[in-house]
Design an enzyme around this catalytic site. Structure first.
Site, PDB file in Angstrom:
ATOM      1  N   ASP A   1       0.862  -1.175   0.000  1.00 44.11           N
ATOM      2  CA  ASP A   1       0.000   0.000   0.000  1.00 44.11           C
ATOM      3  C   ASP A   1       0.901   1.229   0.000  1.00 44.11           C
ATOM      4  O   ASP A   1       1.511   1.558   1.011  1.00 44.11           O
ATOM      5  CB  ASP A   1      -0.895  -0.046   1.254  1.00 44.11           C
ATOM      6  CG  ASP A   1      -1.641   1.260   1.496  1.00 44.11           C
ATOM      7  OD1 ASP A   1      -1.464   2.216   0.708  1.00 44.11           O
ATOM      8  OD2 ASP A   1      -2.399   1.327   2.484  1.00 44.11           O
TER       9      ASP A   1
ATOM     10  N   GLN B   1       0.897   6.390   1.237  1.00 43.17           N
ATOM     11  CA  GLN B   1       1.642   7.400   1.993  1.00 43.17           C
ATOM     12  C   GLN B   1       3.117   7.461   1.614  1.00 43.17           C
ATOM     13  O   GLN B   1       3.869   8.235   2.204  1.00 43.17           O
ATOM     14  CB  GLN B   1       1.512   7.147   3.508  1.00 43.17           C
ATOM     15  CG  GLN B   1       0.092   7.195   4.031  1.00 43.17           C
ATOM     16  CD  GLN B   1      -0.541   8.591   3.954  1.00 43.17           C
ATOM     17  OE1 GLN B   1       0.121   9.587   3.649  1.00 43.17           O
ATOM     18  NE2 GLN B   1      -1.843   8.652   4.210  1.00 43.17           N
TER      19      GLN B   1
ATOM     20  N   LYS C   1      -3.240  12.272  -3.106  1.00 46.58           N
ATOM     21  CA  LYS C   1      -2.292  12.584  -2.034  1.00 46.58           C
ATOM     22  C   LYS C   1      -0.974  13.097  -2.618  1.00 46.58           C
ATOM     23  O   LYS C   1      -0.051  13.447  -1.887  1.00 46.58           O
ATOM     24  CB  LYS C   1      -2.031  11.347  -1.172  1.00 46.58           C
ATOM     25  CG  LYS C   1      -3.254  10.902  -0.355  1.00 46.58           C
ATOM     26  CD  LYS C   1      -2.859   9.817   0.615  1.00 46.58           C
ATOM     27  CE  LYS C   1      -4.013   8.958   1.080  1.00 46.58           C
ATOM     28  NZ  LYS C   1      -4.995   9.638   1.906  1.00 46.58           N
TER      29      LYS C   1
ATOM     30  N   CYS D   1      -8.654   6.063  10.418  1.00 50.97           N
ATOM     31  CA  CYS D   1      -8.989   4.839   9.672  1.00 50.97           C
ATOM     32  C   CYS D   1      -8.052   3.707  10.059  1.00 50.97           C
ATOM     33  O   CYS D   1      -7.630   2.919   9.209  1.00 50.97           O
ATOM     34  CB  CYS D   1      -8.952   5.056   8.169  1.00 50.97           C
ATOM     35  SG  CYS D   1     -10.181   6.210   7.603  1.00 50.97           S
TER      36      CYS D   1
END
Lengths: 412, 148
Positions: free
Chosen positions: A200, A203, A226, A366
């Protein structure tokens, strides 16, 4: 470097405003980034000049739109060093990418007794799809433990990743703890046991140079919004061997080769996954975002953000009663800083900071299992991007101190 | 000093209720119980009531949350105690209209100390914090079949 980096602020019109009579300091970048003028212009120009549906018209506008749409695939490929543009699948965002991997790859490869290994620091979007997949297939979901400073416990990873493991899914960078996980090491572990590694990158992709081949990932997903692009566009990258065999999930226009009354053949990947009219303007915006980021240089962005953290972290740790989650050594901490201020509830802190122009996030981010694991119900999170300045750092510190002062007779 | 605006939100009464919540804890033998979560911030509110004849005879809340949600729960328990379900329903509606700024006049008598939350209309992100407990009392009465 600081001075030069500060110039980029000028490209972000939204940042030039006052909020509650104070200069806006936007520190909610882990939720979504702001958009620079070149990205906004690219989207507007597309609608002003080139708008048409892709892959299905012979007219000039359709040609133009299709060309721009496909060109961005090459930009993404270069941005993450994929080996082919065909490994780049457009999605709505990280969540959709992870869901597709779970539903398309996961449900065709997992069987009862298999194991899925994730970590305690996962965002719900890299947790719930695997949990649901485990329910459906009878597979077991296991969680890698964290060390006390929030980094992954690799000893726990070594114990949990075994020959039973079919899928390992890990955040490249935590959206809460400010840690960057050792992906290559985890990839080696997963591959040693015949498992695939899903990363993932929501970020990490906005903040550091990504090389999916060097990382050793099998799947890597991230969101455009993002990293300066519009919302509603994301990328699923996977090695060709996986994309070739994965069944599509969205059936309809665009993704088919030929349709007969009782059967249909699909296009090759990546197009077989892209059913229906795509978010073309979003793709164009993502292309402009990648151009913008690449012109600065991802290595430079990473270094600059670290310099902000090196400034901020010691200042925060000096504030009595303030607890920072994740590593306390600035060198090991990304531009995401989660903290609590004494017994004050994060929502009260966030409102007080907002009154001073500082936009932060408060809540469970989250990541409810992580909050539970750490024994807190919520945190305040300040997250930085390259357009933040050392003045922003100072305004945050000042605002936190004023907040503490305001509530001093109450719960702090 | 922009923090002076915060005084509109964190009035002394609110801070006092948050620091010393009334009716905080659990009831022995309560038949009516409800737990509500605020999914965006992780706040948890557990509410219990004992209904006698046609009024709320005893009430208690527990859980964790921000200053606003804790104070609102505390004040709510004070204000609804010994009221009938029909009265409480009116109060819940009035409170909701008060904090959203829809109707702020003529409700003083109905809401009592809960009027203190009038200022929250200036902080839209925090309205949910204030209404959680009121939502809970409404739902608990509804579940008990005490509302029309």
């Amino acid at each position: 470097m600081d001075k030069k980096m500060n110039d980029y602020v000028q490209d972000f019109p939204i940042l030039r405003q006052k909020v509650n009579d104070e200069q806006l300091v936007y520190l909610d970048n882990a939720a979504t980034s702001q958009k620079p003028r070149p990205v906004i212009d690219a989207v507007a120009n597309y609608y002003y000049h080139d708008n048409a549906n892709v892959h299905r018209g012979v007219h000039t506008l359709a040609e133009r739109a299709t060309e721009s749409f496909e060109k961005v695939r090459t930009k993404v490929k270069n941005f993450i060093n994929a080996s082919s543009e065909r490994e780049i699948v457009y999605t709505k965002g990280t969540t959709e990418g992870l869901n597709w991997i779970a539903r398309s790859y996961g449900s065709t490869h997992l069987k009862q007794g298999d194991e899925i290994v994730i970590t305690y620091m996962e965002h719900h979007s890299n947790l719930v799809p695997w949990q649901q997949l485990a329910h459906e297939t009878g597979a077991q979901l296991k969680y890698i433990q964290l060390l006390s400073d929030g980094r992954l416990d690799m000893g726990s990873a070594e114990k949990l990743i075994t020959d039973k493991t079919a899928i390992v899914a890990v955040a490249h960078a935590s959206n809460v703890l400010g840690v960057v996980n050792p992906i290559t090491e985890i990839a080696n572990l997963a591959h040693k046991h015949g498992a695939v590694l899903v990363v993932d990158g929501a970020q990490s992709a906005p903040h550091m140079k990504i090389d999916v081949q060097q990382l050793g990932a099998d799947f890597f997903v991230f969101s455009g919004h993002k990293m300066l692009a519009p919302t509603g566009i994301g990328i699923l990258w996977a090695k060709s061997i996986f994309l070739a065999e994965m069944p599509p999930l969205e059936f309809g226009g665009e993704m088919i080769n030929s349709v007969e009354l009782q059967q249909t053949t699909f296009k090759e990947f990546p197009w077989k996954f892209e059913g229906g009219t795509q978010n073309i303007a979003g793709v164009i915006g993502l292309g402009a975002a990648i151009d913008y980021l690449s012109a600065i240089g991802m290595e430079k962005i990473e270094l600059y953000e670290r310099s902000l953290v090196e400034n901020l972290l010691p200042e925060l740790l000096k504030i009595e009663g303030l607890k920072v989650y994740g590593p306390l050594d600035p060198v090991q901490h990304s531009g995401i800083i989660s903290f609590n201020l004494g017994q004050l509830h994060p929502h009260d802190v966030a409102t007080a900071l907002d009154m001073q122009g500082v936009a932060v996030r408060a809540g469970h981010h989250c990541a409810q299992p992580l909050m539970e694991y750490l024994g807190v119900s919520a945190m305040v999170r300040a997250s930085f991007y390259f357009y933040n300045t050392s003045e922003d750092v100072q305004q945050l510190v000042k605002a936190i101190k004023a907040t503490k002062e305001f509530f001093k007779n109450d719960t702090v | 000093m922009t923090l002076s605006k915060l005084n509109n939100l964190y009035r002394q009464v609110i801070l006092d209720h948050a620091a010393h919540p009334r009716h905080y804890g659990t009831l022995k033998d309560s038949k009516e119980q409800l737990e509500l979560h605020n999914p965006t911030c992780g706040d948890i509110l557990k509410l219990e009531v004992i209904l006698k004849d046609n009024w709320i005879d005893e009430i208690a809340f527990s859980g964790s949350g921000c200053t606003i949600s804790q104070a609102s729960a505390s004040i709510m328990t004070v204000e609804v105690l010994h009221k009938t379900p029909v009265q409480v329903e009116k109060m819940v509606t009035a409170f909701s209209e008060l904090v959203t700024g829809e109707k702020t006049t003529g409700v003083q008598e109905l809401l009592g100390d809960a009027m203190i939350f009038e200022g929250i209309a200036q902080f839209p992100a925090r309205i949910k914090c204030a209404t959680l407990a009121w939502k809970a009392i409404y739902q608990i009465l509804q579940k008990a079949g005490r509302l029309e």
